[in-house]
Design an enzyme around this catalytic site. Structure first.
Site, short mmCIF file in Angstrom:
data_model
loop_
_atom_site.label_atom_id
_atom_site.label_comp_id
_atom_site.label_asym_id
_atom_site.label_seq_id
_atom_site.Cartn_x
_atom_site.Cartn_y
_atom_site.Cartn_z
N ARG A 569 7.33 -2.60 -6.26
CA ARG A 569 6.11 -2.28 -5.51
C ARG A 569 5.81 -3.37 -4.49
O ARG A 569 6.00 -4.55 -4.76
CB ARG A 569 4.91 -2.15 -6.46
CG ARG A 569 5.06 -1.14 -7.57
CD ARG A 569 4.89 0.29 -7.17
NE ARG A 569 3.75 0.60 -6.35
CZ ARG A 569 3.34 1.86 -6.11
NH1 ARG A 569 3.99 2.88 -6.65
NH2 ARG A 569 2.32 2.08 -5.35
N VAL A 570 5.31 -2.95 -3.37
CA VAL A 570 4.90 -3.92 -2.36
C VAL A 570 3.38 -4.01 -2.31
O VAL A 570 2.81 -4.71 -1.50
CB VAL A 570 5.44 -3.55 -0.96
CG1 VAL A 570 6.95 -3.65 -0.93
CG2 VAL A 570 4.99 -2.16 -0.55
N ASP A 571 2.72 -3.24 -3.18
CA ASP A 571 1.25 -3.27 -3.19
C ASP A 571 0.77 -3.94 -4.48
O ASP A 571 1.55 -4.53 -5.21
CB ASP A 571 0.69 -1.85 -3.06
CG ASP A 571 1.27 -0.91 -4.12
OD1 ASP A 571 1.94 -1.39 -5.05
OD2 ASP A 571 1.04 0.31 -4.00
N ASP A 572 -0.49 -3.84 -4.77
CA ASP A 572 -1.03 -4.52 -5.95
C ASP A 572 -1.00 -3.62 -7.17
O ASP A 572 -1.97 -3.48 -7.88
CB ASP A 572 -2.45 -5.02 -5.65
CG ASP A 572 -2.41 -6.13 -4.63
OD1 ASP A 572 -1.54 -7.01 -4.77
OD2 ASP A 572 -3.20 -6.10 -3.68
#
Ligand code: WT7
Length: 704
Positions: A569-572
Site C-alpha cells: 500500500r502507498v496510503d495509510d
C-alpha cells in the site's frame, strides 16, 4: 542466492539478478519481502507437468489466454456479453457496458448489463438443482473440533434452507433494497444467509465475527440495518466468541444513536450451558425454530443488473471504514468467471478457501464464485493452528481437496512448525494452490510450492481488493505461463492495469509506480454507502487527457515480461495478517484514552503478519508510562475495532516529528519502526520543526 527448486519440477532457471528492492520504491513502505528476501530473483517456474495429469487445463495454453485477453480489452462488450449469456437472465440486457471514470466529465459511474434482470441466488442454486444436480454436495462443514459430527449440505438442501430463511426475513419485514447485517461464524449458514438475502433482493452487509461491538454498531448505523443474522457464539480454536453478547452490546450503542435494531435471527452453535443467551422476546428468534416453521417456497426477486447485491465495509486511509457497494449482474459474472479460470474449477473438484465470509475473499470465493460454478466446498469453522499446525493438511486429505486458497500470513505461521505436520499428510488430491491478501514473499512461495504442493501444483498468487470484487491479476494454470515467485504476473480478462506517476502520467514498459486500472471490469466498485464524494476522491482522483483511472492504493513494479510485482500500500492502510486496517482508525481508538495526548500509527514489516501495527504514543504531561497503561491501550484497540487491531509495538514517544505547519511526518515514523534509520534512509529532516525529535525516537525505540 539462487533458488533451490527441485529439478524434477522441470525448472528453467534464469540467472539470478537483483531486480527489486523496496527501498528504491518512491512510495512503497518496506515490506515483508524486504525482510525475508532481500533478493527477489527472476526465476521462472513453469506450471508443473503433474498438474496437466490432473487437468486438461481450461484453455489451450498461454497463447489462448493472450488471444482471449486481447479480445477482452479490444471489445469488452462482445467479450463479456458472451460470457454473461451462460447465466440465467430473466430479461436480457440492452447495453453491456458504459462508464465514466473522469470526474471532470460528469458523474462517475460503471454500468454492466444495463436493463438485464437476473438473480444471483437463482444462478447459484436453482439453476443447478433444476439441471439435476440437487444431490451434489455444496458445503462440507469442517467444524472447529476435529471429529465433531456436523451436517453437510447438498445443493438441494442449501436451496431449501435459503428459501425458508428468505421467508423468515420477509416475515421480519425485509424488502428488496433493505440492508440486512450478518454477524456469524464461518459455518454453512453464513453463505446460506447471504444467498437468502440475494434471493429477495436484500443487500447484505457481512461483518466479520472478530469485530467488536463498537465496530459492529458503526456498521449497523452506517448501513441503517435493523435486521441482524447472528449466532449464540462459536469456538475459534480454544477461544469462545460470544457473538450474541457482542450484537447485544452493539444494539445498545445503536439505541443511543437512535437506531433500533428490530430483529435478530440467532443460530445456535454452542452446546447448552449457563452462557446460552436468553433471547429478547418479540425481537429475537432462534434460527432453527424460525426456519422449521417457515414456508419452504420463496420465489426469487428478479433484480436489475445494476441493483446492489451487497455492501462490505473496508478500511481506507482516512476516517471510518467505508461501505463498498457491489452490483448484481457484473459481480456475478466476474466472480464466477475468475473462480473458474484462476482455480481451474471443474466438475468433481472440492474447493477449499480458508477465508471467512466476513471478508471479500469469502464473498467472491466461497459464497458466490464457486457456487455459481457448482463446486463442492469445504467450509472451515476453525483456525489453521488448532488443534495443531497440521490441521489444514488433514482437512485436505479427509475431503480430497483439489484447490486450497489461503493467505501468505497463514503459510508463514505454518512454516514455523517445519515440514513435519505437512508431510504427515498425503495431499495427493491437490492440483492447485492459491494465495491472497498480501504479497507472498518468495520464501513462503517456495515452501508452499515445494513442501505443501510437492512441486506438483501451480500457485495462483491473486492480487485484488474489496473494491475490485474479484481477482484482477493472477497467473492462470496454463501451459507456457511461467510463474515468478512473488509476482501475481498478468491481468485477468478485461483488466487493464497501468502504472502511473504521482502526477498522473502513464508509465510505459518496465517501471514502478502507482497501480491504477483503466476502464471498468464487471465487478468494479459501484459506490460507497452514502458518500459519493468519498467514492470519487478515494478511487478516481486521477484523470488523464482522455479518461480517468480507478486508483488502487497499491504500488507496483512491472518487469520486462510485463509481470506485476505489488510492492504494498502507498496510503495509510495497514495489511496485518491479511486484515486491512486504517492507521487513522487505530489512532482514533488510542487517543480516546484519557492519558493519551497524541498517537501516530504506522505499519512495519512483521515476519508472520506481513505488517505489524506500531503505535507511537505521547502521554499527557505528568502521566508515567506503565505496563498497565500499555495493556489499557491494547484493550482500547480491541474494544474499538477488534482483537486483530491490537498493536504489536507501543513506543512511548516524548514527541512526534512534525513539520513547522504541524503535520506529522509519517515517512520518518515508518523508518524508525522498521529500524531503517541511517541518515540515507531517513532522508531530509530539515523541514521538521524540531529535528532532534528523530534522535530521541531512535534512542527510545522499544525494538532497540
Ligand atoms: C489489499 C486489499 C483481495 C482479497 C483480500 C484482501 C493487498 C491483496 C494481494 C496479492 C499483493 C495483495 C493489496 C490490496 N493484496 N492480495 N496477491 N499480492 N498484495 O482484500 O482487504 O480489500 O485488501 O490487499 O495491498 O490493496 P482487502
Amino acid at each position: 542466492p539462487a533458488l533451490l527448486l527441485p529439478a524434477a519440477a522441470g525448472l528453467v532457471l534464469t540467472p539470478a539478478t537483483r531486480t527489486h528492492s523496496s527501498a528504491a520504491a518512491p512510495h512503497a513502505r518496506p515490506t515483508i519481502r524486504a525482510v525475508l528476501d532481500v533478493d527477489v530473483s527472476q526465476q521462472r517456474v513453469p506450471v508443473p507437468a503433474a498438474f496437466f495429469e490432473k487437468s486438461d487445463g481450461l484453455l489451450n495454453g498461454k497463447a489462448a489466454y493472450d488471444e482471449m485477453y486481447q479480445r477482452s480489452v479490444d471489445d469488452p462488450s462482445a467479450f463479456w456479453g458472451e460470457v454473461a449469456s451462460q447465466f440465467h437472465w430473466e430479461e436480457p440486457w440492452s447495453e453491456v457496458m458504459s462508464y465514466n471514470f473522469a470526474p471532470s466529465k460528469g458523474e462517475v459511474f460503471t454500468s454492466w448489463f444495463k436493463g438485464g434482470k437476473t438473480n444471483v441466488c437463482f444462478n447459484a442454486l436453482d439453476r443447478h438443482v433444476a439441471a439435476g444436480h440437487g444431490d451434489q454436495v455444496a458445503f462440507i462443514h469442517e467444524p472447529n473440533e476435529e471429529g465433531e459430527t456436523v451436517k453437510s449440505y447438498t445443493y438441494a438442501e442449501v436451496l431449501d434452507e435459503v428459501q425458508r430463511l428468505a421467508n423468515v426475513l420477509k416475515e421480519k419485514g425485509v424488502r428488496k433494497g433493505d440492508r440486512v447485517s450478518i454477524f456469524m461464524p464461518m459455518v454453512p449458514q453464513l453463505p446460506i444467509a447471504m444467498l437468502a438475502c440475494a434471493r429477495i433482493g436484500a443487500v447484505h452487509s457481512v461483518v466479520f465475527g472478530g469485530f467488536s461491538a463498537e465496530a459492529l454498531s458503526g456498521r449497523l448505523i452506517d448501513a441503517q440495518s435493523t435486521v441482524v443474522l447472528t449466532a449464540d457464539g462459536v469456538m475459534r480454536g480454544v477461544k469462545p466468541i460470544n457473538l450474541y453478547d457482542i450484537v447485544q452490546a452493539a444494539t445498545k450503542i445503536c439505541g443511543e444513536a437512535c437506531m433500533e435494531v428490530e430483529a435478530l435471527v440467532v443460530l445456535k452453535r454452542l452446546p447448552d450451558s449457563d452462557k446460552t443467551p436468553t433471547l429478547v422476546e418479540g425481537r429475537d428468534v432462534w434460527w432453527s425454530e424460525a426456519i422449521a416453521s417457515a414456508d419452504p417456497k420463496c420465489d426469487v426477486e428478479w433484480m436489475d443488473a445494476e441493483d446492489p447485491l451487497f455492501v462490505l465495509y473496508t478500511s481506507g486511509s482516512t476516517g471510518k471504514p467505508k461501505g463498498v457497494l457491489h452490483s448484481t449482474g457484473g459481480y456475478m459474472v466476474y466472480a464466477a468467471t475468475t473462480s473458474k479460470y484462476v482455480f481451474d474449477l471443474q466438475d468433481g473438484d472440492t474447493f477449499f478457501c480458508t477465508a471467512d465470509c466476513g471478508w471479500i475473499t469469502g464473498h467472491s470465493y466461497v459464497t458466490y464464485g464457486p457456487m455459481l460454478n457448482r463446486a463442492t466446498q469445504v467450509i472451515f469453522e476453525g483456525v489453521p493452528s488448532y488443534p495443531d499446525n497440521g490441521r489444514l493438511w488433514r482437512i485436505v486429505d479427509e475431503h480430497q481437496v483439489t484447490q486450497i486458497y489461503t493467505a501468505p500470513t497463514a503459510i508463514r505461521a505454518l512454516m514455523r512448525s517445519g515440514e513435519g505436520p505437512v508431510k504427515a499428510s498425503s495431499r495427493k488430491s491437490l492440483k492447485l494452490l492459491g494465495s491472497v491478501g498480501e504479497p507472498i514473499n518468495p520464501e513462503a512461495w517456495r515452501w508452499y510450492f515445494e513442501v505443501v504442493g510437492d512441486s506438483r501444483c501451480p500457485i495462483a498468487d491473486t492480487w485484488w481488493q474489496t473494491e475490485t470484487g474479484g481477482i484482477m491479476i493472477a497467473p492462470l494454470p496454463l501451459e507456457g505461463w511461467a510463474q515468478k515467485p512473488g509476482s501475481a504476473s498478468l491481468p485477468f480478462f478485461g483488466v487493464q492495469p497501468v502504472l502511473i506517476t504521482p502526477e498522473g502520467k502513464e508509465i510505459e514498459g518496465p517501471g514502478e509506480g502507482l497501480l491504477a486500472i483503466k476502464a471498468p471490469w464487471p465487478s468494479t466498485i459501484r459506490g460507497v454507502v452514502g458518500d459519493y464524494d468519498r467514492y470519487v476522491t478515494t478511487y478516481f482522483p486521477i484523470e488523464g487527457e482522455e479518461y480517468g483511472y480507478y486508483l488502487t492504493g497499491d504500488g507496483c513494479r512491472r518487469d520486462e515480461d510485463g509481470y506485476h510485482w505489488i510492492t504494498g500500500r502507498v496510503d495509510d492502510v495497514i495489511n496485518t495478517s491479511g486484515h486491512r486496517i486504517g492507521t487513522a482508525e487505530v489512532e482514533s481508538a488510542v487517543v480516546l484514552h484519557p492519558d493519551v495526548a497524541e498517537a501516530a500509527v504506522v505499519g512495519f514489516p512483521h515476519p508472520i503478519k506481513g505488517e505489524g501495527i506500531y503505535i507511537y504514543v505521547t502521554l499527557n504531561e505528568g502521566v508515567e508510562q506503565s505496563d498497565e497503561l500499555l495493556q489499557a491501550l491494547r484493550m482500547q484497540c480491541r474494544g474499538e475495532i477488534g482483537a486483530f487491531a491490537s498493536p504489536d509495538v507501543i513506543h512511548w514517544a516524548p514527541a512526534l516529528p512534525k513539520t513547522r505547519s504541524g503535520k506529522i511526518m509519517r515517512r520518518i515514523l515508518r523508518k524508525i519502526a522498521s529500524k531503517d534509520t541511517d541518515a540515507d534512509s531517513l532522508g531530509d529532516t530539515s523541514t521538521l520543526a524540531d529535528p532532534s525529535v528523530v534522535d530521541t525516537l531512535i534512542a527510545t525505540s522499544p525494538l532497540a
